[in-house]
Design a protein around this motif. Structure first.
Motif, PDB file in Angstrom:
ATOM      1  N   VAL A 128       0.828  -0.762  -0.228  1.00  0.00           N
ATOM      2  CA  VAL A 128       0.003   0.406  -0.415  1.00  0.00           C
ATOM      3  C   VAL A 128       1.288   1.825  -0.069  1.00  0.00           C
ATOM      4  O   VAL A 128       1.739   1.154   0.750  1.00  0.00           O
ATOM      5  CB  VAL A 128      -1.024   0.078   0.863  1.00  0.00           C
ATOM      6  CG1 VAL A 128      -1.501   1.682   1.216  1.00  0.00           C
ATOM      7  CG2 VAL A 128      -2.021  -1.055   1.242  1.00  0.00           C
ATOM      8  N   TYR A 129       0.665   2.030  -0.733  1.00  0.00           N
ATOM      9  CA  TYR A 129       1.353   3.439  -1.051  1.00  0.00           C
ATOM     10  C   TYR A 129       1.262   4.352   1.015  1.00  0.00           C
ATOM     11  O   TYR A 129      -0.109   5.188   0.493  1.00  0.00           O
ATOM     12  CB  TYR A 129       0.754   4.220  -1.907  1.00  0.00           C
ATOM     13  CG  TYR A 129       1.902   4.948  -2.105  1.00  0.00           C
ATOM     14  CD1 TYR A 129       2.837   5.366  -2.684  1.00  0.00           C
ATOM     15  CD2 TYR A 129       1.039   6.990  -2.135  1.00  0.00           C
ATOM     16  CE1 TYR A 129       3.701   7.156  -2.779  1.00  0.00           C
ATOM     17  CE2 TYR A 129       1.866   7.932  -2.329  1.00  0.00           C
ATOM     18  CZ  TYR A 129       3.198   7.973  -2.941  1.00  0.00           C
ATOM     19  OH  TYR A 129       3.988   8.867  -2.900  1.00  0.00           O
ATOM     20  N   GLY A 130       2.050   4.320   1.251  1.00  0.00           N
ATOM     21  CA  GLY A 130       1.753   5.470   2.727  1.00  0.00           C
ATOM     22  C   GLY A 130       1.730   6.794   2.799  1.00  0.00           C
ATOM     23  O   GLY A 130       2.360   7.246   3.345  1.00  0.00           O
ATOM     24  N   LEU A 131       1.123   7.250   1.902  1.00  0.00           N
ATOM     25  CA  LEU A 131       0.355   8.841   2.134  1.00  0.00           C
ATOM     26  C   LEU A 131      -0.333   8.417   3.229  1.00  0.00           C
ATOM     27  O   LEU A 131      -1.837   8.515   3.230  1.00  0.00           O
ATOM     28  CB  LEU A 131      -0.167   9.362   0.957  1.00  0.00           C
ATOM     29  CG  LEU A 131      -0.120  10.852   0.495  1.00  0.00           C
ATOM     30  CD1 LEU A 131       1.006  11.152   1.329  1.00  0.00           C
ATOM     31  CD2 LEU A 131      -0.338  11.351   0.291  1.00  0.00           C
ATOM     32  N   SER A 132      -0.021   9.211   4.319  1.00  0.00           N
ATOM     33  CA  SER A 132      -1.037   8.929   5.768  1.00  0.00           C
ATOM     34  C   SER A 132      -1.866   9.094   5.769  1.00  0.00           C
ATOM     35  O   SER A 132      -3.063   8.533   6.363  1.00  0.00           O
ATOM     36  CB  SER A 132      -0.449   8.899   6.589  1.00  0.00           C
ATOM     37  OG  SER A 132       0.948   8.370   7.264  1.00  0.00           O
ATOM     38  N   GLU A 133      -2.341  10.700   5.635  1.00  0.00           N
ATOM     39  CA  GLU A 133      -3.808  11.646   5.370  1.00  0.00           C
ATOM     40  C   GLU A 133      -4.377  11.246   4.561  1.00  0.00           C
ATOM     41  O   GLU A 133      -5.732  11.292   5.147  1.00  0.00           O
ATOM     42  CB  GLU A 133      -3.131  12.868   5.686  1.00  0.00           C
ATOM     43  CG  GLU A 133      -2.526  13.318   7.002  1.00  0.00           C
ATOM     44  CD  GLU A 133      -1.167  13.384   6.789  1.00  0.00           C
ATOM     45  OE1 GLU A 133      -0.857  13.662   7.990  1.00  0.00           O
ATOM     46  OE2 GLU A 133      -0.293  12.698   6.414  1.00  0.00           O
ATOM     47  N   ILE A 134      -4.271  10.790   2.806  1.00  0.00           N
ATOM     48  CA  ILE A 134      -5.152   9.939   2.872  1.00  0.00           C
ATOM     49  C   ILE A 134      -5.194   8.048   2.738  1.00  0.00           C
ATOM     50  O   ILE A 134      -6.700   8.586   2.463  1.00  0.00           O
ATOM     51  CB  ILE A 134      -4.488  10.417   0.739  1.00  0.00           C
ATOM     52  CG1 ILE A 134      -4.065  12.344   1.636  1.00  0.00           C
ATOM     53  CG2 ILE A 134      -5.572  10.684  -0.649  1.00  0.00           C
ATOM     54  CD1 ILE A 134      -4.881  13.154   1.602  1.00  0.00           C
ATOM     55  N   TYR A 135      -4.371   8.069   2.658  1.00  0.00           N
ATOM     56  CA  TYR A 135      -5.362   6.492   2.442  1.00  0.00           C
ATOM     57  C   TYR A 135      -4.829   5.616   3.497  1.00  0.00           C
ATOM     58  O   TYR A 135      -4.515   4.422   3.417  1.00  0.00           O
ATOM     59  CB  TYR A 135      -3.733   5.470   0.908  1.00  0.00           C
ATOM     60  CG  TYR A 135      -3.949   6.610   0.069  1.00  0.00           C
ATOM     61  CD1 TYR A 135      -4.750   5.864  -0.794  1.00  0.00           C
ATOM     62  CD2 TYR A 135      -2.487   6.637  -0.441  1.00  0.00           C
ATOM     63  CE1 TYR A 135      -4.666   6.967  -2.318  1.00  0.00           C
ATOM     64  CE2 TYR A 135      -2.372   7.790  -1.998  1.00  0.00           C
ATOM     65  CZ  TYR A 135      -3.297   7.833  -2.421  1.00  0.00           C
ATOM     66  OH  TYR A 135      -3.266   8.163  -3.926  1.00  0.00           O
TER      67      TYR A 135
END
Length: 346
Positions: A128-135
């Protein structure tokens, strides 16, 4: 709450050492081991004197670090992380890659920009792409995280509200970004040598930086259509920080006040994204050593151009801090655990 054990592979590099620095203050973790190919058997304080009398960690071998940990952070050059991800996946350990190997969805993009294939193709289906606020919803159930790059983090958070709400009037975006020299990694090169960088300021890898496809991947995902960017990074003569100035054409009827409200509403529940009041300008000084992303908004009414200025610490929100934020999400910890450092104001 029982503490989890974490391991850091590549702990001798800048981002790896930053992980150790932050994890030592995390209330829910214990460091199970650290690994560096070049420094096995040596204490980390020999390499980074700031750890003297603070940590007595000694660089161990990779298998011991994985065995003694529940979750592994890997801070390695591209092309190396996959083998560690495979070991962790087979051992039912969570894996967070702070390098580039799990950031791109499309293997053809990785081949084009990194000149390597995926060797563990099945693992990429698990990541999983870990862009914390979005995903966040995807991150909490993931076993493998591709931690975003530093420039892509600064740009994605800056542009998400506009693109997700289809307020841009042009699908081409211009990004003028500047980074401190730690973004180039620990290995010395002519371009980061002190006499070269001191009192200088220059663009580099113009129109060919490897973060370009990652930036376009995120922005296109937000917009639900193809977004292209002109991305020009620059090297600042400072240790830390990224400042990204982003130019985006917007619909002429929208006001800056409406855009500002949209950003504030979007990030109201996200502590680490600070939307500054109108007329304030983001400054990397005020995010240093912290996990914050400061965003300021400006509108050139003559050309209907929204100018978004985004500031992060490239070693924290752009690397180690966001990786720990992702770990917190995965384990159900408070999202700011271990990340409550307040940046200095002078």
């Amino acid at each position: 709450m029982e503490k989890i054990k974490v391991g850091v592979i590549g702990a001798s590099g800048y981002a790896g050492a930053e992980l150790v620095r932050l994890l030592l203050s995390h209330p829910n973790v214990e460091i199970g081991g650290i690994y560096s190919r070049s420094y096995t058997g040596k204490p980390i304080s020999d390499l980074y004197p700031g750890f003297q009398n603070v940590s007595y960690l000694v660089f161990d071998d990779e298998d011991s670090v994985i065995h003694n940990s529940d979750v592994i952070f890997a801070s390695l050059p591209h092309g190396i992380s996959e083998k560690y991800a495979k070991k962790c996946f087979d051992a039912n350990k969570k894996f967070i890659d702070v390098g580039a190997d799990f950031r791109l969805y499309d293997e053809e993009d990785y081949k084009e920009w990194y000149n390597l294939p995926y060797n563990e193709k099945e693992l990429h289906k698990e990541s999983v792409y870990g862009l914390s606020e979005i995903y966040k919803d995807k991150i909490k159930d993931a076993s493998i995280i591709g931690n975003p790059g530093c420039y892509p983090t600064s740009v994605a958070l800056a542009m998400y509200p506009i693109l997700a709400n289809t307020l841009q009037s042009d699908d081409h975006i211009i990004i003028d970004a500047k980074s401190g020299v730690t973004g180039a990694g620990k290995e010395l090169s002519e371009g980061t040598h002190f006499p070269t960088i001191n009192e200088g300021f220059h663009p580099y890898k113009v129109a060919q930086h490897r973060h370009t496809p990652e930036i376009e991947q995120s922005l296109s995902d937000f917009a639900k259509k193809d977004i292209t960017v002109t991305f020009v990074p620059h090297l600042l003569p400072v240790n830390r920080g990224i400042i990204s100035t982003i130019y985006c054409k917007v619909n002429p009827e929208i006001t800056l006040e409406a855009i500002h409200k949209l950003y504030c509403d979007t990030y109201i529940d996200h502590k680490f994204v600070r939307v500054l009041p109108l007329e304030k300008v983001s400054d990397l000084k005020y995010v240093t050593y912290s996990n914050y992303c400061d965003i300021s908004l400006h509108l050139d009414k003559r050309t209907n151009t929204l100018i978004v200025v985004s500031a992060i610490d490239n070693m924290v929100k752009g690397a180690a801090g966001q990786a720990i934020q992702n770990m917190n999400i995965m384990y159900g910890f408070e999202e700011d655990a271990g990340l409550n450092y307040i940046p200095p104001s002078f």
